[in-house]
Design an enzyme around this catalytic site. Sequence first.
Site, PDB file in Angstrom:
ATOM      1  N   ASP A 182      17.738 -24.731 -37.995  1.00  0.00           N
ATOM      2  CA  ASP A 182      18.237 -25.286 -39.253  1.00  0.00           C
ATOM      3  C   ASP A 182      17.101 -25.489 -40.257  1.00  0.00           C
ATOM      4  OD1 ASP A 182      20.681 -26.611 -40.473  1.00  0.00           O
ATOM      5  OD2 ASP A 182      19.308 -28.309 -40.572  1.00  0.00           O
ATOM      6  N   GLU A 231      17.455 -20.101 -40.139  1.00  0.00           N
ATOM      7  CA  GLU A 231      18.273 -20.366 -41.318  1.00  0.00           C
ATOM      8  C   GLU A 231      17.284 -20.664 -42.434  1.00  0.00           C
ATOM      9  OE1 GLU A 231      21.226 -23.267 -43.729  1.00  0.00           O
ATOM     10  OE2 GLU A 231      19.485 -23.964 -42.627  1.00  0.00           O
TER      11      GLU A 231
END
Length: 536
Positions: free
Chosen positions: A198, A261
């Site tokens: 993330d 990401e």
Amino acid sequence: MKWWRDAVIYQVYPRSFADSDGDGIGDLPGVVSRLDHLAELGVDAVWLSPFYPSPQADAGYDVADYRDVDPIFGRLADADKLITEAHARRLRVIVDLVPNHTSSRHVWFAAALAAAPGSRERDRYIFRDGKADGGPPNSWQSVFGGGAWTQVADGQWYLHLFDTGQPDLNWDNPEVRAEFEDILRFWLDRGVDGFRVDVAHGLVKQADLADWHLPMVPLTGPGTEGAPRPPMWDQDGVHEIYRRWRKILDGYEGERILVAEAWVQPAERLAAYVRPDEMHQAFNFEYLEASWTAADQRSVIERSLAAGAAVDAPTTWVLSNHDVVRHASRLALPVGAPRPNGIAAGDPQPDAALGLRRARAASLLMLALPGSAYVYQGEELGLPEHTTLPNEARQDPTWFRTGGESVGRDGCRVPIPWEADAPSYGFGPSDKSWLPQPPVFGELALDRQRGVPGSTYELYRSALRLRREHGLGYGALSWVPGAADVVAFQTDNLLVLTNFGPNPAELPAGAEVLLASEPVAGREVPTDVTVWARLP
Ligand code: GLC
């Protein structure tokens, strides 16, 4: 051949996939109960959004304990079972790792608040004194709206690029680095096949925390080539972290992977994350953001393939996820308009038929491209965004932090429909659903599409089967010259053609249509249609 180079990876958003206990929130036993669906669909792997203990200030992206499962999702034993059961079906499992920030309820943050300024406990986060005028240490804004600093009782401020409940970690602190290396091992030992990392472009901040006055557009990267690089994104220091992680993964059997990401542009900067000694894949958001024109699609595909090839990494392709308006709705918005952060009942409503038609064409184009493709739960059913959610139902912190200016991401996170005639459309045993489902979810439920020729579900299934049979994911693509409004390429004797133009496009003589996103008659490919055809 490494499995991840051409893998189709299915994103499960656990809150909204399947609810086993009827509380209206999906859970891990629910996921296990629906693994056969994923095997039947024909994907290679599952990526699960976070299921760790969390106050859910940002739907689980605020992690309070990285080594356990939140009771709303089940227990640690359920995660183990999920991994075993997925592997028994030849599905790999990727979990979400959230290293940029913890929850404000993490033990470390509680300790930081209890400790004094300058303490070892505070140094795990980014605490600073305010400016002389009493304001925050710098001008940074939160991606979710509002300021990026919150003041604590003794007057210091802490940085949170996202919600107040998500304090940013200090990645210059060796304790932080050691902790995450240990967390990686914890899940690798339990058998996971990889991690989706993330906000991978956010961990390291420019040391001087210099002011930044341009808007922090929600979840976009550092903008276009030539623009100044923001001091909080895509700093060179992040790469050293991923090189260490790569060594850890390489020490394990099997091919475990790291997926970034990273909202980073241009493609060459993104490619740095997937150099041979770093991560394996990075989400290609430039592709997701490309407009629905042949020229834009062709150029983003070309650029992405070239950038990946330069570092010998596969390209990835993605059209939807839990942060963006579902592509079955997004592609019906005016071509070239900026991507909105959610659609509200008062906004112009996308034309559902047009959106679905383009979504099917887009998915068929994506699934033919060489590299790895991501499918977000429900897109195989052609689900649209929920564009008329009542405001009382909204939960995305963006909605609250922007005072309702941005409706945020709830519309793509609605629990998905399995059975048209069951309560909550088969999401769970009760009629509860943490976000209300729109009536169209009944028509689009899996049981209305399974075995129905031409349904979106059967289109995806056929595409995934043919993709495998023809080795499309690792073929080399050669462009087929033709009309300006058409994207056409060939891998071996398979032709893939998408018609973006107003007039029909023509297939070459003798081409045999194997799959088409809408019915085609003869050699004519209508507007907004993708065809896979065998050439003579
Ligand atoms: C990522 C997630 C998003 C989350 C944010 C903060 O972009 O995909 O859902 O809100 O990071 O963790």
